[in-house]
Write an enzyme that holds these catalytic residues in place. Structure first.
Site, PDB file in Angstrom:
ATOM      1  N   HIS A  70      -0.442  -0.679  -9.965  1.00 23.01           N
ATOM      2  CA  HIS A  70      -1.165  -1.451  -8.945  1.00 23.01           C
ATOM      3  C   HIS A  70      -1.646  -2.789  -9.531  1.00 23.01           C
ATOM      4  O   HIS A  70      -2.839  -3.120  -9.478  1.00 23.01           O
ATOM      5  CB  HIS A  70      -2.352  -0.642  -8.394  1.00 23.01           C
ATOM      6  CG  HIS A  70      -2.761  -1.061  -7.008  1.00 23.01           C
ATOM      7  ND1 HIS A  70      -3.193  -0.172  -6.061  1.00 23.01           N
ATOM      8  CD2 HIS A  70      -2.801  -2.289  -6.414  1.00 23.01           C
ATOM      9  CE1 HIS A  70      -3.497  -0.821  -4.942  1.00 23.01           C
ATOM     10  NE2 HIS A  70      -3.269  -2.104  -5.135  1.00 23.01           N
ATOM     11  N   ARG A 105       0.850  -1.186   0.000  1.00 20.39           N
ATOM     12  CA  ARG A 105       0.000   0.000   0.000  1.00 20.39           C
ATOM     13  C   ARG A 105       0.886   1.237   0.000  1.00 20.39           C
ATOM     14  O   ARG A 105       1.905   1.294   0.686  1.00 20.39           O
ATOM     15  CB  ARG A 105      -0.932   0.036   1.220  1.00 20.39           C
ATOM     16  CG  ARG A 105      -2.166  -0.855   1.106  1.00 20.39           C
ATOM     17  CD  ARG A 105      -3.099  -0.355   0.004  1.00 20.39           C
ATOM     18  NE  ARG A 105      -4.339  -1.109  -0.097  1.00 20.39           N
ATOM     19  CZ  ARG A 105      -4.539  -2.128  -0.906  1.00 20.39           C
ATOM     20  NH1 ARG A 105      -3.524  -2.587  -1.651  1.00 20.39           N
ATOM     21  NH2 ARG A 105      -5.708  -2.730  -0.971  1.00 20.39           N
ATOM     22  N   GLU A 136      -3.147   7.609  -6.313  1.00 23.32           N
ATOM     23  CA  GLU A 136      -3.278   6.698  -7.446  1.00 23.32           C
ATOM     24  C   GLU A 136      -4.353   7.190  -8.411  1.00 23.32           C
ATOM     25  O   GLU A 136      -5.503   7.374  -7.998  1.00 23.32           O
ATOM     26  CB  GLU A 136      -3.609   5.284  -6.950  1.00 23.32           C
ATOM     27  CG  GLU A 136      -2.465   4.666  -6.162  1.00 23.32           C
ATOM     28  CD  GLU A 136      -2.657   3.180  -5.867  1.00 23.32           C
ATOM     29  OE1 GLU A 136      -3.675   2.599  -6.285  1.00 23.32           O
ATOM     30  OE2 GLU A 136      -1.773   2.594  -5.217  1.00 23.32           O
TER      31      GLU A 136
END
Length: 351
Positions: free
Chosen positions: A308, A260, A289
């Site tokens: 991701h 994360r 993000e």
């Protein structure tokens, strides 16, 4: 009994439906009416919705689709306080991800809704990806590929001072030793690496039995040529690796974050990379993000970035659907859930 399969373009509704058919006995499956909803993720980014995180779709559409439904199986649907209040028939939510961050658990408990989740669903995929990022960073695979595409033959990378390093014989540190970290450690040991781990929730003796060495975080950072983050993001772990801790790393160390973005303080990283204090950085997650186009690390050397993707395997999607379907089957049989997020007892819905 009506079930809403609120899938998306990864854990698709048809995968959920098929997993339910596999998990349920014929008598249970015959009683189900499955309604399908496809949420827009990942074609549209997830984000906060109505007080929950990492959700896709709208509360209004979900409320409409949940009319009369007793069970919702989903990865990304926003199960907010508003949704629970407007869905009086809802009794069980099965979330096909490692943590139910898209569910207001307090609201679920107030409304007597059981919630389960799917720990470990992406562990093999994420572990493999972390290893790939380590190797790519240590051996400069992306940058040398791009140079060759631009007509530059980087033969000088065979010079001793420019050459990469190996996992064999390296000391590698894992911050977090859950389902993903344990797989990463097993693979690293197969490469011949010595593995240190830091996880305050792991039994040190059990870790030693796995062949890894549990240590304090600062000790891990001082000793490791490669550090990979695998902790869950909480208030306790936010910016766990900050400027002071980054300064503990040996000169030229490689840092990998596939967990994360909030675990890492990104501010000092460009200077550490430009000066060579940090040898390479491999990131699959970010504090924002997607990161903005003017993000400083875009123009910093020895950085690998991916959007991701660590958990993005087809097997992950199938495992996610299967784990949640098994939880639905337990619920329908009146059994305890294997992975409850709301600790209320679950009654047999047919009683």
């Amino acid at each position: 009994m009506r079930v809403l399969a609120a899938g998306d373009h990864f854990v698709r509704p048809d995968l959920i439906d098929a997993a339910l058919c596999d998990a349920l006995s014929p008598d249970l499956s015959a009683d189900l009416e499955v309604r399908e909803l496809t949420l827009p993720w990942p074609h549209e980014p997830f984000g906060p919705v109505g007080g929950v995180e990492e959700a896709s779709g709208t509360e209004e559409h979900l409320i409409e689709m949940l009319e009369g439904a007793e069970i919702c199986v989903t990865q990304m649907a926003p199960l907010t306080a508003k949704v629970f209040a407007a869905s009086p028939d809802l009794r069980m939510v099965a979330v096909s991800r490692g943590g139910p961050v898209n569910v207001d658990l307090s609201a679920a408990a107030r409304h007597g809704v059981a919630v389960s989740f799917a720990p470990g669903r992406n562990a093999p995929a994420a572990a493999e990806f972390a290893i790939a990022m380590m190797l790519a960073a240590m051996r400069r695979v992306p940058s040398s590929d791009q140079a060759l595409r631009n007509g530059i033959w980087q033969g000088y990378l065979y010079a001793y001072d420019a050459a990469g390093t190996e996992l064999a014989g390296a000391t590698v540190g894992l911050v977090g030793y859950g389902a993903i970290g344990r797989i990463v450690a097993r693979v690293l040991r197969a490469f011949g690496a010595h593995v240190l781990i830091h996880d305050p929730y792991t039994d040190p003796e059990a870790a030693r039995a796995d062949g890894v060495e549990p240590v304090e975080l600062d000790t891990l950072l001082r000793r490791c040529a490669v550090v990979s983050l695998h902790a869950r993001l909480t208030a306790e772990t936010r910016h766990l690796i900050d400027a002071d801790r980054l300064a503990l790393l040996p000169e030229g160390a490689v840092l990998v974050n596939t967990a994360r973005g909030g675990l890492l303080d990104y501010t000092p990283l460009p200077d550490l990379l430009r000066t060579g204090r940090l040898g390479a950085l491999a990131l699959d997650v970010y504090d924002i993000e997607p990161p903005p186009t003017d993000w400083p690390l875009h123009a910093t050397p020895n950085v690998i970035t991916t959007p991701h993707l660590a958990g993005a395997s087809r097997q992950t999607a199938h495992r996610a659907a299967s784990i949640t379907a098994a939880e639905v089957a337990r619920y329908l049989r009146g059994e305890k859930l294997a992975h409850p997020a709301v600790p209320e007892p679950v009654q047999d819905p047919r009683a």
